[in-house]
Motif scaffolding. Structure first.
Motif, PDB file in Angstrom:
ATOM      1  N   ALA A  55       0.911  -1.154   0.071  1.00  0.00           N
ATOM      2  CA  ALA A  55      -0.027  -0.057   0.103  1.00  0.00           C
ATOM      3  C   ALA A  55       0.849   1.375   0.068  1.00  0.00           C
ATOM      4  O   ALA A  55       0.447   2.260  -0.650  1.00  0.00           O
ATOM      5  CB  ALA A  55      -0.864   0.020   1.194  1.00  0.00           C
ATOM      6  N   ALA A 102       0.949   4.294  -2.766  1.00  0.00           N
ATOM      7  CA  ALA A 102       1.021   5.684  -2.197  1.00  0.00           C
ATOM      8  C   ALA A 102       1.906   6.312  -2.951  1.00  0.00           C
ATOM      9  O   ALA A 102       1.766   7.702  -3.159  1.00  0.00           O
ATOM     10  CB  ALA A 102       0.940   5.746  -0.668  1.00  0.00           C
ATOM     11  N   VAL A 121      -2.681   6.296   3.890  1.00  0.00           N
ATOM     12  CA  VAL A 121      -2.783   4.983   3.574  1.00  0.00           C
ATOM     13  C   VAL A 121      -3.491   4.161   4.571  1.00  0.00           C
ATOM     14  O   VAL A 121      -3.351   4.562   5.836  1.00  0.00           O
ATOM     15  CB  VAL A 121      -1.371   4.194   3.520  1.00  0.00           C
ATOM     16  CG1 VAL A 121      -1.586   2.642   3.449  1.00  0.00           C
ATOM     17  CG2 VAL A 121      -0.762   4.590   1.912  1.00  0.00           C
TER      18      VAL A 121
END
Length: 575
Positions: A285, A289, A297
Motif C-alpha cells: 500500500a 501511495a 494509507v
C-alpha cells in the motif's frame, strides 16, 4: 513419545460414534504419524480470551472444528433460553474470509435453529463491526462472528456478542462457559430447522453505511475531499465489501485500492501476516501511495475491526503511525468537533485500556471529559456504555489499532474509523497541515508520549507453560529498579492490588481479575506485561514521556525517549 492418560481419555471420546468418520480418520493419522500434534490438539479445551475463542483448525478439544463450535453454540443456546424465558430468541451470525468460515458459520446457524432460535445469517463474508451493528438493528439477543482476526491462515475463531452489541462480559461469559464445559458432545443438536434461518446482506450494508456516515462525517468541504488522495487495502479481507462504497457515498473519489490485496483470500498470499500492526503488511500500500503521491494509507485486518495508518511526515516520506498515535489523533478530533458543536455538557466520556497511552487521560482532561480505562479488549469499552447509561460515549480506542466512533457499533470498527481518518486528513490538508503535523502539535500541547511493544511468541503447550513461568517470576521477584530508575508502583490485576513501593501502601484495583502486571517508574515511565488473550504470545508494553516545547525539537526528544526505552528493555533482558 508417551502421551498422558488424561489426553488419551479425551482422544477416545472423540473416537466414539458421536463424531464423524472424517474426524476419526484425522485423529488416527495423528496417533501414528504425529503424536506431538495429537497432544497439542487435546491437552486442553479452547478457552475464551480477550477476543473470544480462537485456535488452529482441526480435530480436538484445543482446535476449531464443528464439534468445539457446536458445543459452544449449544451451550450458548441453553443459556439464552435461561436468560430470556418466554421470548422469541434471535441471533445474528457473520463470518470473514478465512478457510471454512462459511461452513462453520452455517454449522453454528444449524445448531441455533435446531434449538428453536431465529437466526439472521449473512449471505456472504462481512466485517465484524457490521455484526455488532446488525445485532442491535435487528433487536437480537446475541451474535456470533467466525473470525481469527489477524492470526495466521491455519486459525479460525468464534466471537460471542450479547444483546447490547458488545462481546460477552461478566457475568454472562462465566455462566456461558460453565454451561459449555458441562455439556456432553452427544447433546449438541446439529439438525437444522431451515425455516428459522434468514439470510441478510445488502439491506444491512446500506443501514450500516448510513450509520457510519452519520457518526464520522464533520462538514468537510467537497473540495477538500476531492484533494485528498487515499490508498486503501483490505489485506485480502472483508472490508472491501463496505469501505469503498462508504468512501464513495461520503464524497471521496480519489481512492486507490491495492489490486493485489483486494480479493478476499484466507491464504493472505501477499503478506507474512495480515496484521496492520506489522509494517510489512502495509508495504504494498505504501509503494502504491508513493506511486500516486497519496496523502494517507489505510489498511484493515481480515475482519475489519482494526486498521493501520500511514501518513507523510515532515519530509514527505510515508510514515506508519502506531495504534496509540491514531487513537490520540481520532480522540482529539472528536473532542474538538463536539466542542465546536456545543455538545459537551459535562457528562461525556472517552474509553481506553490499561495498556494504552496515558496521553488519553491528558486529552480528556483538557476538555473536561472523563477518560474511563478498562482491561485490554474492546468488550470492556463496550461495557462502559452499558454500565454508565447516564453518560454519553464519544469514542475510544486501544493501542492494538482499534477504535470505536460513537456507540452504534459496540466493538472496534475499522470501517467507520477509516472514514473518520479521511475526514481528519482532508480537513488538515485543506488547512495547509497534515495528520503528521497535527500529531506533533498534540505532543507540544499535551506532552510527548512514546510507546513501544515487544511480543514474544511461545507456541504450543510448552510455550504456554513458559509464558506462565515468566509471569510467575515477575510476581514472585518483583522488579524494584529498572535501568537505574526506581519502581514506584506495581499494579497486579490478577491479585487486584496496587502496591506503592515507597510507602508500602496497598490499594484494591476495582477492575475484573486479569493476568496483567504494570510497573510505574519514578520518571513516569510505564511498563506492562501480559499474556495475549488471542495468540501464543507474551506482550510487554512501554510508555515513556517528556515535555516537547517546540515541534522543531521533536526528533531530539524522540531519540532520547527511544534510548530510554531501549535501556529499559535491555535491563529487563528482553532482547
Amino acid at each position: 513419545m508417551e502421551i498422558e492418560k488424561s489426553i488419551l481419555d479425551k482422544v477416545n471420546i472423540w473416537l466414539s460414534p458421536v463424531f464423524d468418520s472424517e474426524t476419526h480418520n484425522a485423529i488416527k493419522e495423528m496417533m501414528t504419524s504425529s503424536p506431538k500434534e495429537l497432544e497439542e490438539s487435546f491437552y486442553k479445551n479452547l478457552e475464551f480470551g480477550t477476543g473470544g475463542m480462537r485456535g488452529i483448525m482441526g480435530p480436538g478439544t484445543n482446535r476449531i472444528n464443528k464439534y468445539t463450535l457446536g458445543k459452544a453454540t449449544q451451550g450458548l443456546s441453553d443459556y439464552l433460553k435461561i436468560s430470556f424465558p418466554g421470548e422469541e430468541i434471535k441471533v445474528a451470525i457473520a463470518y470473514d474470509c478465512r478457510h471454512n468460515s462459511d461452513t462453520l458459520a452455517k454449522t453454528v446457524a444449524d445448531v441455533f435453529s435446531a434449538n428453536g432460535i431465529k437466526v439472521f445469517l449473512f449471505s456472504e463474508l462481512r466485517p465484524t463491526p457490521e455484526l455488532s451493528f446488525a445485532l442491535k438493528y435487528l433487536n437480537c439477543h446475541s451474535g456470533i462472528v467466525l473470525t481469527a482476526s489477524h492470526n495466521p491462515p491455519e486459525y479460525n475463531g468464534y466471537k460471542v456478542y450479547w444483546q447490547d452489541g458488545g462481546q460477552l462480559v461478566p457475568p454472562h461469559d462465566k455462566e456461558v462457559i460453565n454451561i459449555i464445559e458441562a455439556l456432553p458432545y452427544d447433546k449438541i443438536k446439529f439438525e437444522a430447522n431451515e425455516s428459522l434461518i434468514e439470510y441478510v446482506g445488502d439491506e444491512m450494508d446500506k443501514a450500516f453505511i448510513q450509520s457510519s456516515l452519520q457518526n464520522a462525517t464533520f462538514n468537510t468541504p467537497q473540495e477538500a475531499k476531492n484533494e485528498l488522495k487515499i490508498v486503501f487495502t483490505p489485506l485480502h479481507g472483508t472490508s472491501v465489501k463496505l469501505i469503498p462504497d462508504l468512501l464513495e457515498d461520503a464524497g471521496y473519489s480519489n481512492v486507490h485500492i491495492v489490486a493485489e490485496q483486494a480479493v478476499p483470500n484466507g491464504d493472505f498470499p501477499t503478506v507474512k501476516s495480515p496484521n496492520p500492526e506489522e509494517p510489512e503488511a502495509l508495504s504494498m500500500a505504501i509503494a502504491l501511495a508513493d506511486q500516486v503521491n497519496a496523502d494517507i494509507v489505510v489498511g484493515t485486518d481480515p475482519d475489519s475491526d482494526r486498521l493501520g495508518v500511514a501518513v507523510r511526515n515532515g519530509n514527505g516520506i510515508m510514515t506508519l503511525l502506531n495504534g496509540n498515535q491514531t487513537m490520540v489523533l481520532m480522540t482529539h478530533f472528536l473532542l474538538e468537533q463536539w466542542k465546536k458543536q456545543g455538545k459537551l455538557k459535562g457528562n461525556e466520556f472517552v474509553g481506553s485500556t490499561i495498556v494504552s497511552t496515558p496521553m488519553m487521560m491528558e486529552l480528556a482532561s483538557a476538555y473536561n471529559v472523563e477518560c474511563k480505562v478498562g482491561l485490554t479488549g474492546f468488550k470492556w469499552i463496550a461495557k462502559m456504555i452499558v454500565d454508565f447509561p447516564e453518560k454519553q460515549f464519544i469514542g475510544g480506542g486501544e493501542e492494538s489499532f482499534g477504535f470505536m466512533v460513537g456507540d452504534a457499533v459496540r466493538d472496534k470498527d475499522a470501517v467507520t474509523s477509516t472514514l473518520l481518518l479521511c475526514e481528519m486528513a482532508a480537513q488538515a490538508k485543506a488547512n495547509a497541515s497534515s495528520l503528521y503535523q497535527e500529531l506533533l502539535k498534540l505532543y507540544v500541547e499535551f506532552g510527548f508520549y512514546k510507546e513501544y511493544l515487544i511480543s514474544l511468541t511461545k507456541k504450543g503447550m510448552d510455550g504456554a507453560e513458559e509464558i506462565k513461568q515468566i509471569m510467575n517470576g515477575l510476581r514472585e521477584n518483583p522488579l524494584k529498579e529498572i535501568s537505574g530508575l526506581r519502581v514506584v508502583m506495581v499494579e497486579d490485576y490478577l491479585a487486584s492490588t496496587a502496591l506503592n513501593l515507597f510507602t508500602d501502601e496497598k490499594e484494591v484495583l476495582n477492575l475484573p481479575k486479569s493476568d496483567v502486571l504494570i510497573y510505574y517508574l519514578e520518571d513516569g515511565t510505564k511498563i506492562c506485561a501480559r499474556p495475549s488473550g488471542t495468540e501464543p504470545k507474551i506482550k510487554f508494553y512501554f510508555s515513556a514521556n517528556e515535555m516537547l516545547n517546540d515541534v522543531k525539537n521533536f526528533k531530539a526528544v524522540e531519540t532520547a525517549l527511544d534510548a530510554k526505552i531501549k535501556n529499559i528493555i535491555e535491563a529487563m533482558n528482553l532482547i
